[in-house]
Scaffold this motif. Structure first.
Motif, short mmCIF file in Angstrom:
data_model
loop_
_atom_site.label_atom_id
_atom_site.label_comp_id
_atom_site.label_asym_id
_atom_site.label_seq_id
_atom_site.Cartn_x
_atom_site.Cartn_y
_atom_site.Cartn_z
N ALA A 34 3.12 37.49 -6.82
CA ALA A 34 2.36 36.24 -6.75
C ALA A 34 2.91 35.34 -5.65
N TYR A 36 3.06 31.09 -4.46
CA TYR A 36 2.91 29.71 -4.91
C TYR A 36 3.09 28.76 -3.73
N HIS A 38 4.35 24.78 -3.09
CA HIS A 38 5.08 23.73 -3.79
C HIS A 38 5.31 22.56 -2.86
N LYS A 42 5.82 17.61 -7.14
CA LYS A 42 4.59 18.11 -7.77
C LYS A 42 4.85 19.45 -8.45
N ALA A 43 3.93 19.83 -9.30
CA ALA A 43 4.01 21.13 -9.93
C ALA A 43 3.67 22.22 -8.92
N PRO A 44 4.41 23.31 -8.91
CA PRO A 44 4.01 24.44 -8.06
C PRO A 44 2.59 24.89 -8.40
N LEU A 46 -0.21 28.01 -8.18
CA LEU A 46 -0.44 29.44 -7.98
C LEU A 46 -1.56 29.62 -6.96
N TYR A 49 -2.25 36.16 -6.98
CA TYR A 49 -1.54 37.05 -7.90
C TYR A 49 -2.01 38.48 -7.67
N GLU A 55 -6.37 33.01 -6.66
CA GLU A 55 -6.56 32.23 -7.88
C GLU A 55 -7.81 31.34 -7.72
N TYR A 87 6.48 30.15 -2.01
CA TYR A 87 7.38 31.09 -2.70
C TYR A 87 6.61 32.33 -3.13
N GLN A 89 6.87 35.68 -5.82
CA GLN A 89 7.47 35.96 -7.13
C GLN A 89 7.03 37.35 -7.57
N TYR A 91 6.72 40.22 -10.62
CA TYR A 91 6.70 40.33 -12.07
C TYR A 91 6.57 41.78 -12.51
N PHE A 97 11.98 35.05 -7.99
CA PHE A 97 11.31 34.33 -6.92
C PHE A 97 12.04 34.54 -5.60
N LEU B 45 14.46 29.02 -7.43
CA LEU B 45 13.66 29.11 -8.65
C LEU B 45 14.18 30.25 -9.50
N TYR B 94 11.13 23.33 -15.35
CA TYR B 94 9.68 23.35 -15.44
C TYR B 94 9.26 24.19 -16.66
N PHE B 102 2.36 32.62 -13.05
CA PHE B 102 2.35 31.35 -13.78
C PHE B 102 1.26 30.44 -13.21
N TRP B 105 1.80 24.71 -14.30
CA TRP B 105 3.18 24.26 -14.41
C TRP B 105 3.18 22.77 -14.77
N GLY B 106 4.26 22.34 -15.43
CA GLY B 106 4.49 20.92 -15.57
C GLY B 106 5.05 20.37 -14.26
N GLN B 107 5.20 19.06 -14.22
CA GLN B 107 5.72 18.41 -13.01
C GLN B 107 7.21 18.64 -12.84
#
Lengths: 106, 115
Positions: A34, A36, A38, A42-44, A46, A49, A55, A87, A89, A91, A97, B45, B94, B102, B105-107
């Motif tokens: 995947a 991302y 960032h 803030k939240a990363p 997606l 994937y 996405e 980034y 990642q 799985y 990551f 991460l 997070y 994923f 995600w939260g902040q």
């Protein structure tokens, strides 16, 4: 453990440029990979994937390719909102990551 | 819209237990895997572990001896406990949905380990 590396670590580019980021895995992850985006505070987010599946809601200028141990994220025409850190990642076995690639303004 | 929000103390003393909660909205927690991930300057991460709505867990082998996760589906919350913390556990923590990639995600919440 599967280790992930990314290159370059920093990339300076201009709006409209085609940008390519490479991610490598220490062993095959098939296509269990995947990407991302960032931004600080803030939240990363997606982007991609299964190596190449976009996405929902992600602009089509983003694309991913690769399998096994080598993968790329391409931004076909860099936009102002795209300056961020990216980034990868894996799985395939647990989750690890890459160290990130910062895309900044040239 | 799916939203996740971390909560918990921002400062933990060395050797004590770090405790965080993630509150999920927009989707039921009884339908997915839920993960904790942290980011520090030194280690980038790092996936900590996940919990399934059934309560089954999977932890990062490097942290397994110190991690416990739990889930409270009626409250739509899941939690992380990390015991015997040191300065190396200082990070932004997070919560995220997923047991593979994923999607949400939260902040993130900064937890500092210091006396």
């Amino acid at each position: 453990d599967i280790q992930m590396t990314q290159s370059p670590s920093t990339l300076s580019a201009s709006v409209g440029d085609r940008v390519t980021i490479t991610c490598r895995a220490s062993q095959s992850v098939t296509t269990w990979l995947a990407w991302y985006q960032h931004k600080p505070g803030k939240a990363p987010k997606l982007l991609i994937y299964k190596a190449s599946t976009l996405e929902g809601g992600v602009p089509s200028r983003f694309s991913g390719s690769g399998s096994g141990t080598e993968f790329t994220l391409t931004i076909s025409s860099l936009q102002p909102d795209d300056f961020a850190t990216y980034y990868c990642q894996q799985y395939h076995s647990y989750f690890t990551f890459g160290p990130g690639t910062k895309v900044d303004i040239k | 819209q799916v939203q996740l929000q971390e909560s918990g103390p921002g400062l933990v003393k060395p050797s004590e237990t770090l405790s965080l909660t993630c509150t999920v909205s927009g989707v039921s927690s009884s339908s997915n895997y839920w993960s904790w991930i942290r980011q520090s300057p030194g280690r980038g991460l790092e996936w900590i572990g996940y919990i399934y709505y059934s309560g089954n867990t999977k932890y990062n082998p490097s942290l397994r001896s110190r991690v416990t996760m739990s889930i409270d589906t009626p409250k739509n919350q899941f939690s992380l406990k990390l015991k015997s913390v040191t300065a190396a556990d200082t990070a932004v923590y997070y919560c995220a949905d997923g047991g593979s990639h994923f999607g949400y995600w939260g902040q993130g919440t900064l937890v500092t380990v210091s006396s």
